[in-house]
Design a protein around this motif. Structure first.
Motif, mmCIF file in Angstrom:
data_model
loop_
_atom_site.group_PDB
_atom_site.id
_atom_site.type_symbol
_atom_site.label_atom_id
_atom_site.label_comp_id
_atom_site.label_asym_id
_atom_site.label_seq_id
_atom_site.Cartn_x
_atom_site.Cartn_y
_atom_site.Cartn_z
ATOM 1 N N GLU A 10 0.876 -1.220 -0.090
ATOM 2 C CA GLU A 10 -0.063 -0.158 -0.062
ATOM 3 C C GLU A 10 0.936 1.257 0.016
ATOM 4 N N VAL A 11 1.901 1.260 0.846
ATOM 5 C CA VAL A 11 2.764 2.311 0.804
ATOM 6 C C VAL A 11 3.506 2.698 -0.284
ATOM 7 N N LEU A 12 4.037 1.511 -1.087
ATOM 8 C CA LEU A 12 4.928 1.587 -2.240
ATOM 9 C C LEU A 12 3.977 2.268 -3.271
ATOM 10 N N ASN A 13 2.578 1.630 -3.364
ATOM 11 C CA ASN A 13 1.771 2.151 -4.449
ATOM 12 C C ASN A 13 1.696 3.770 -4.140
ATOM 13 N N ALA A 14 1.413 4.182 -3.250
ATOM 14 C CA ALA A 14 1.143 5.581 -2.645
ATOM 15 C C ALA A 14 2.261 6.388 -3.025
ATOM 16 N N ILE A 15 3.466 5.921 -2.819
ATOM 17 C CA ILE A 15 4.730 6.790 -3.029
ATOM 18 C C ILE A 15 5.541 6.886 -4.364
ATOM 19 N N LYS A 16 4.884 5.653 -5.207
ATOM 20 C CA LYS A 16 5.733 5.452 -6.447
ATOM 21 C C LYS A 16 5.969 6.635 -7.347
ATOM 22 N N ASP A 17 6.718 6.719 -8.218
ATOM 23 C CA ASP A 17 7.022 7.807 -9.224
ATOM 24 C C ASP A 17 6.820 9.088 -8.395
ATOM 25 N N TYR A 18 7.521 9.412 -7.342
ATOM 26 C CA TYR A 18 7.325 10.803 -6.633
ATOM 27 C C TYR A 18 8.078 11.734 -7.675
ATOM 28 N N PRO A 19 7.642 12.729 -7.709
ATOM 29 C CA PRO A 19 8.138 13.815 -8.610
ATOM 30 C C PRO A 19 9.658 14.247 -7.838
ATOM 31 N N GLU A 20 10.619 14.236 -9.042
ATOM 32 C CA GLU A 20 11.967 14.816 -8.490
ATOM 33 C C GLU A 20 12.049 15.988 -7.878
ATOM 34 N N ASP A 21 11.148 16.995 -8.011
ATOM 35 C CA ASP A 21 11.324 18.224 -7.973
ATOM 36 C C ASP A 21 10.520 18.552 -6.577
ATOM 37 N N SER A 22 9.887 17.621 -6.143
ATOM 38 C CA SER A 22 9.233 17.934 -4.643
ATOM 39 C C SER A 22 9.808 16.955 -3.754
ATOM 40 N N LEU A 23 9.303 17.165 -2.745
ATOM 41 C CA LEU A 23 10.132 16.380 -1.315
ATOM 42 C C LEU A 23 9.049 15.528 -0.544
ATOM 43 N N LEU A 24 9.323 14.132 -0.555
ATOM 44 C CA LEU A 24 8.615 13.477 0.315
ATOM 45 C C LEU A 24 9.542 13.069 1.481
ATOM 46 N N MET A 25 8.974 13.247 2.626
ATOM 47 C CA MET A 25 10.031 12.787 3.831
ATOM 48 C C MET A 25 9.008 11.631 4.572
ATOM 49 N N LEU A 26 9.754 10.677 4.880
ATOM 50 C CA LEU A 26 9.260 9.572 5.734
ATOM 51 C C LEU A 26 9.949 9.313 6.920
ATOM 52 N N THR A 27 9.353 9.237 8.165
ATOM 53 C CA THR A 27 9.901 9.326 9.128
ATOM 54 C C THR A 27 9.470 7.969 10.116
ATOM 55 N N GLY A 28 10.209 7.617 11.436
ATOM 56 C CA GLY A 28 9.694 6.575 12.223
ATOM 57 C C GLY A 28 10.781 5.508 12.210
ATOM 58 N N ARG A 29 11.143 4.858 13.445
ATOM 59 C CA ARG A 29 11.865 3.876 13.590
ATOM 60 C C ARG A 29 11.563 2.595 12.780
ATOM 61 N N GLY A 30 12.413 1.725 12.495
ATOM 62 C CA GLY A 30 12.194 0.370 11.971
ATOM 63 C C GLY A 30 11.801 0.505 10.448
ATOM 64 N N ALA A 31 12.267 1.417 9.582
ATOM 65 C CA ALA A 31 11.940 1.428 8.225
ATOM 66 C C ALA A 31 12.343 0.108 7.539
ATOM 67 N N PRO A 32 11.305 -0.317 6.760
ATOM 68 C CA PRO A 32 11.339 -1.641 5.955
ATOM 69 C C PRO A 32 12.406 -1.362 4.916
ATOM 70 N N GLN A 33 13.375 -2.324 4.660
ATOM 71 C CA GLN A 33 14.159 -2.544 3.423
ATOM 72 C C GLN A 33 13.638 -1.832 2.141
ATOM 73 N N GLU A 34 12.434 -2.123 1.901
ATOM 74 C CA GLU A 34 11.807 -1.752 0.583
ATOM 75 C C GLU A 34 11.875 -0.198 0.479
ATOM 76 N N LEU A 35 11.664 0.510 1.480
ATOM 77 C CA LEU A 35 11.619 1.983 1.779
ATOM 78 C C LEU A 35 13.325 2.503 1.606
ATOM 79 N N ILE A 36 14.107 1.935 2.288
ATOM 80 C CA ILE A 36 15.411 2.211 2.384
ATOM 81 C C ILE A 36 15.823 2.361 0.756
ATOM 82 N N ASP A 37 15.548 1.155 0.141
ATOM 83 C CA ASP A 37 15.999 1.052 -1.211
ATOM 84 C C ASP A 37 15.467 1.910 -2.208
#
Lengths: 175, 175
Positions: free
Chosen positions: B121-148
């Protein structure tokens, strides 16, 4: 209370800016004294003016002369050291004034690594910091003496950064 | 561009608030959607109002129902999950609107750890995020998929914290 943010990851100065916002939100005042960052203008520098936040509530003071010994820096090391010592004295006066709930000494760890300041000078300046106000120290490479003294210490780790792909610092991300 | 701040150290949400300040300083707009934090009022929540920053420039929206499964939480897990899914849909609409230069999904990593959301669900929501704007994700325990997926990743490490001495969270420090 003393908060120390060190390590090589992005998010040290940024975290101090967020702490300033939190303090402002509670109607208190926050000052950042920058030890390394030079005269270029960052997003945060325009913030107070843009939102008409009075000078007695919020200030960022650039007291560094830019990067030291890299990126075309031609200044004698002594000039950088003089600027750092003068910034530390300024901190002493501001601390005394009682005007600020939060004071950030931004990149002071770097000033220490570069030997612009001695650890003894810094320890003297920050000793007996009042429990009910906040001092925040940032910069990579914090010496063990500061880690021992601080009440709260976070180390940021650089896991991945566009720098590693040769990209430049980006406005609104890095500054 | 996607920035991910994870780890167990203090300074993740705080860093996101600092990023918001930087963006505001450049005249752009910033939105934080909070996935876990509940209805209590933090310093940052009062900030926009206190400094008359308009709602189209700066907003912090609490979409969590408080701590999950701890500290007296009695809500069924499904209610927390419903709130998280609804917050993620809200993010989708705000992303589409193009109103925000920076959007922070605060504690979304924790919502993932608690299985209030699936990684898909999260990957679908954030995919193809535009280069020229900023998305910031916080919180402990980030899954490897988000790190990648992220462009910039910092891990905060808790070296020392007054919590360890049994002290409570402090206003202006933690919230």
């Amino acid at each position: 209370m003393i908060i120390l943010i060190t390590g090589d990851g992005k998010g040290k100065t940024t975290s101090a800016l967020g702490q300033m916002m939190r303090v402002l939100g509670r109607g208190k005042s926050a000052l950042m004294i920058q030890f390394i960052k030079g005269p270029w203008i960052s997003g945060e520098d325009k913030f107070g003016e843009k939102y008409h936040i009075s000078n007695d509530k919020f200030q960022i003071r650039k007291r560094g002369l830019g990067f030291v010994g890299i990126l075309g820096d031609k200044l004698p090391r002594e000039e950088h050291a003089r600027a750092a010592k003068s910034a530390l004295e300024e901190f002493g006066r501001e601390r005394e004034s009682g005007n600020w709930h939060l004071i950030v000494l931004d990149e002071i760890n770097v000033a220490l690594s570069l030997e612009l300041l001695t650890i003894q000078e810094v320890l003297n300046a920050i000793k007996d910091y009042p429990e009910d106000s906040l001092l925040m120290l940032t910069g990579r490479g914090a010496p063990q003496e500061l880690i021992d003294l601080a009440d709260l210490v976070t180390e940021t780790k650089d896991i991945k950064h566009p720098y590693h792909d040769g990209q430049d610092a980006k406005p609104m991300v890095e500054f």
